[in-house]
Design a protein around this motif. Structure first.
Motif, mmCIF file in Angstrom:
data_model
loop_
_atom_site.group_PDB
_atom_site.id
_atom_site.type_symbol
_atom_site.label_atom_id
_atom_site.label_comp_id
_atom_site.label_asym_id
_atom_site.label_seq_id
_atom_site.Cartn_x
_atom_site.Cartn_y
_atom_site.Cartn_z
ATOM 1 N N LYS A 39 -4.369 -5.580 -3.006
ATOM 2 C CA LYS A 39 -4.646 -7.014 -2.966
ATOM 3 C C LYS A 39 -3.453 -7.798 -3.521
ATOM 4 O O LYS A 39 -3.062 -8.825 -2.968
ATOM 5 C CB LYS A 39 -5.914 -7.332 -3.764
ATOM 6 C CG LYS A 39 -6.326 -8.783 -3.644
ATOM 7 C CD LYS A 39 -7.689 -9.009 -4.255
ATOM 8 C CE LYS A 39 -8.134 -10.435 -4.017
ATOM 9 N NZ LYS A 39 -9.486 -10.672 -4.550
ATOM 10 N N GLN A 40 -2.849 -7.298 -4.575
ATOM 11 C CA GLN A 40 -1.655 -7.935 -5.147
ATOM 12 C C GLN A 40 -0.527 -7.962 -4.119
ATOM 13 O O GLN A 40 0.147 -8.975 -3.950
ATOM 14 C CB GLN A 40 -1.213 -7.180 -6.402
ATOM 15 C CG GLN A 40 -0.004 -7.760 -7.079
ATOM 16 C CD GLN A 40 -0.295 -9.079 -7.765
ATOM 17 O OE1 GLN A 40 -1.416 -9.333 -8.175
ATOM 18 N NE2 GLN A 40 0.703 -9.927 -7.871
ATOM 19 N N ARG A 41 -0.348 -6.866 -3.406
ATOM 20 C CA ARG A 41 0.696 -6.798 -2.379
ATOM 21 C C ARG A 41 0.429 -7.808 -1.266
ATOM 22 O O ARG A 41 1.337 -8.466 -0.772
ATOM 23 C CB ARG A 41 0.776 -5.392 -1.787
ATOM 24 C CG ARG A 41 1.287 -4.356 -2.778
ATOM 25 C CD ARG A 41 1.296 -2.951 -2.200
ATOM 26 N NE ARG A 41 2.385 -2.855 -1.249
ATOM 27 C CZ ARG A 41 2.242 -2.468 0.014
ATOM 28 N NH1 ARG A 41 1.073 -2.128 0.486
ATOM 29 N NH2 ARG A 41 3.281 -2.403 0.808
ATOM 30 N N ARG A 42 -0.855 -7.933 -0.859
ATOM 31 C CA ARG A 42 -1.203 -8.919 0.180
ATOM 32 C C ARG A 42 -0.925 -10.331 -0.317
ATOM 33 O O ARG A 42 -0.368 -11.151 0.407
ATOM 34 C CB ARG A 42 -2.682 -8.790 0.562
ATOM 35 C CG ARG A 42 -2.974 -7.705 1.541
ATOM 36 C CD ARG A 42 -4.365 -7.815 2.126
ATOM 37 N NE ARG A 42 -5.426 -7.884 1.135
ATOM 38 C CZ ARG A 42 -5.990 -6.843 0.543
ATOM 39 N NH1 ARG A 42 -5.588 -5.628 0.843
ATOM 40 N NH2 ARG A 42 -6.964 -7.003 -0.329
ATOM 41 N N ASN A 43 -1.325 -10.616 -1.556
ATOM 42 C CA ASN A 43 -1.125 -11.958 -2.115
ATOM 43 C C ASN A 43 0.353 -12.324 -2.210
ATOM 44 O O ASN A 43 0.717 -13.494 -2.091
ATOM 45 C CB ASN A 43 -1.781 -12.078 -3.490
ATOM 46 C CG ASN A 43 -3.291 -12.079 -3.414
ATOM 47 O OD1 ASN A 43 -3.870 -12.334 -2.355
ATOM 48 N ND2 ASN A 43 -3.944 -11.786 -4.520
ATOM 49 N N GLU A 44 1.174 -11.327 -2.428
ATOM 50 C CA GLU A 44 2.615 -11.558 -2.530
ATOM 51 C C GLU A 44 3.291 -11.536 -1.167
ATOM 52 O O GLU A 44 4.501 -11.747 -1.063
ATOM 53 C CB GLU A 44 3.250 -10.508 -3.445
ATOM 54 C CG GLU A 44 2.825 -10.635 -4.889
ATOM 55 C CD GLU A 44 3.339 -9.501 -5.755
ATOM 56 O OE1 GLU A 44 3.999 -8.572 -5.232
ATOM 57 O OE2 GLU A 44 3.070 -9.533 -6.970
ATOM 58 N N THR A 47 2.767 -7.214 2.656
ATOM 59 C CA THR A 47 2.105 -6.421 3.684
ATOM 60 C C THR A 47 1.598 -7.372 4.762
ATOM 61 O O THR A 47 1.209 -8.495 4.448
ATOM 62 C CB THR A 47 0.952 -5.585 3.081
ATOM 63 O OG1 THR A 47 0.362 -4.799 4.098
ATOM 64 C CG2 THR A 47 -0.080 -6.437 2.429
ATOM 65 N N PRO A 48 1.624 -6.966 6.014
ATOM 66 C CA PRO A 48 1.213 -7.882 7.076
ATOM 67 C C PRO A 48 -0.285 -8.161 7.105
ATOM 68 O O PRO A 48 -0.724 -9.153 7.656
ATOM 69 C CB PRO A 48 1.640 -7.164 8.355
ATOM 70 C CG PRO A 48 1.714 -5.728 7.986
ATOM 71 C CD PRO A 48 2.110 -5.699 6.535
ATOM 72 N N ASN A 49 -1.091 -7.301 6.500
ATOM 73 C CA ASN A 49 -2.538 -7.477 6.509
ATOM 74 C C ASN A 49 -2.921 -8.552 5.494
ATOM 75 O O ASN A 49 -2.883 -8.326 4.294
ATOM 76 C CB ASN A 49 -3.236 -6.160 6.174
ATOM 77 C CG ASN A 49 -4.729 -6.263 6.275
ATOM 78 O OD1 ASN A 49 -5.251 -7.279 6.692
ATOM 79 N ND2 ASN A 49 -5.411 -5.211 5.884
ATOM 80 N N THR A 50 -3.286 -9.731 5.985
ATOM 81 C CA THR A 50 -3.587 -10.833 5.076
ATOM 82 C C THR A 50 -5.057 -10.917 4.716
ATOM 83 O O THR A 50 -5.433 -11.660 3.825
ATOM 84 C CB THR A 50 -3.155 -12.178 5.684
ATOM 85 O OG1 THR A 50 -3.802 -12.338 6.930
ATOM 86 C CG2 THR A 50 -1.657 -12.245 5.851
ATOM 87 N N THR A 51 -5.906 -10.214 5.440
ATOM 88 C CA THR A 51 -7.328 -10.208 5.095
ATOM 89 C C THR A 51 -7.728 -8.805 4.693
ATOM 90 O O THR A 51 -7.126 -7.823 5.110
ATOM 91 C CB THR A 51 -8.214 -10.656 6.273
ATOM 92 O OG1 THR A 51 -8.023 -9.760 7.359
ATOM 93 C CG2 THR A 51 -7.885 -12.058 6.694
ATOM 94 N N THR A 52 -8.740 -8.737 3.897
ATOM 95 C CA THR A 52 -9.203 -7.449 3.419
ATOM 96 C C THR A 52 -10.297 -6.910 4.325
ATOM 97 O O THR A 52 -11.014 -7.670 4.950
ATOM 98 C CB THR A 52 -9.725 -7.560 1.981
ATOM 99 O OG1 THR A 52 -10.106 -6.256 1.553
ATOM 100 C CG2 THR A 52 -10.907 -8.486 1.867
ATOM 101 N N GLN A 53 -10.384 -5.621 4.380
ATOM 102 C CA GLN A 53 -11.485 -5.010 5.093
ATOM 103 C C GLN A 53 -12.491 -4.453 4.105
ATOM 104 O O GLN A 53 -13.482 -3.870 4.490
ATOM 105 C CB GLN A 53 -10.962 -3.914 6.011
ATOM 106 C CG GLN A 53 -10.100 -4.476 7.112
ATOM 107 C CD GLN A 53 -9.689 -3.418 8.113
ATOM 108 O OE1 GLN A 53 -10.309 -2.375 8.201
ATOM 109 N NE2 GLN A 53 -8.651 -3.697 8.859
ATOM 110 N N GLY A 54 -12.223 -4.657 2.828
ATOM 111 C CA GLY A 54 -13.118 -4.157 1.800
ATOM 112 C C GLY A 54 -14.024 -5.249 1.260
ATOM 113 O O GLY A 54 -14.126 -6.339 1.814
ATOM 114 N N THR A 55 -14.682 -4.922 0.158
ATOM 115 C CA THR A 55 -15.617 -5.865 -0.456
ATOM 116 C C THR A 55 -15.081 -6.412 -1.762
ATOM 117 O O THR A 55 -15.792 -7.104 -2.479
ATOM 118 C CB THR A 55 -16.978 -5.181 -0.709
ATOM 119 O OG1 THR A 55 -16.767 -4.057 -1.569
ATOM 120 C CG2 THR A 55 -17.623 -4.756 0.587
ATOM 121 N N GLY A 56 -13.836 -6.106 -2.086
ATOM 122 C CA GLY A 56 -13.249 -6.600 -3.322
ATOM 123 C C GLY A 56 -13.501 -5.653 -4.483
ATOM 124 O O GLY A 56 -14.272 -4.716 -4.395
#
Length: 98
Positions: A39-44, A47-56
């Motif tokens: 999630k930190q990598r996405r926020n920064e 990584t190209p995946n901007t949405t999560t497929q998980g539940t947090g």
């Protein structure tokens, strides 16, 4: 495992150890640590995946999770009408179903 930097690896190990100290299982600790780092990598934007497929992160309050994470959790709980719900409605529905 994704291509993490040395800093990501250190953060992962730190979070994992912290979760183990709190009494979490090895598998749960690894999952929480990996989700947090990813999630930190996405926020920064690393990584190209901007949405999560998980539940947090399960240790995060529902209010602090994204709408996508809440929708994924609602899907796990089989809450009907979740795709049209706003964030506050999702939180209420998840709490009612849990």
């Amino acid at each position: 495992m994704p291509e993490w930097t040395e800093k990501d690896e250190r953060q992962y190990e730190h979070i994992k150890e912290s979760q183990l100290e709190r009494g979490k299982s090895e598998d749960n600790a690894k999952e929480v640590a990996a989700r947090t780092v990813n999630k930190q990598r996405r926020n920064e934007g690393r990584t190209p995946n901007t949405t999560t497929q998980g539940t947090g992160n399960p240790n995060t309050k529902l209010e602090d999770r994204t709408t996508d994470e809440l929708r994924n959790r609602a899907a796990e709980l089989r809450i009907k009408g979740r795709s049209k719900m706003r964030k506050a409605e999702l939180i209420d529905a998840i709490r009612d179903a849990s």
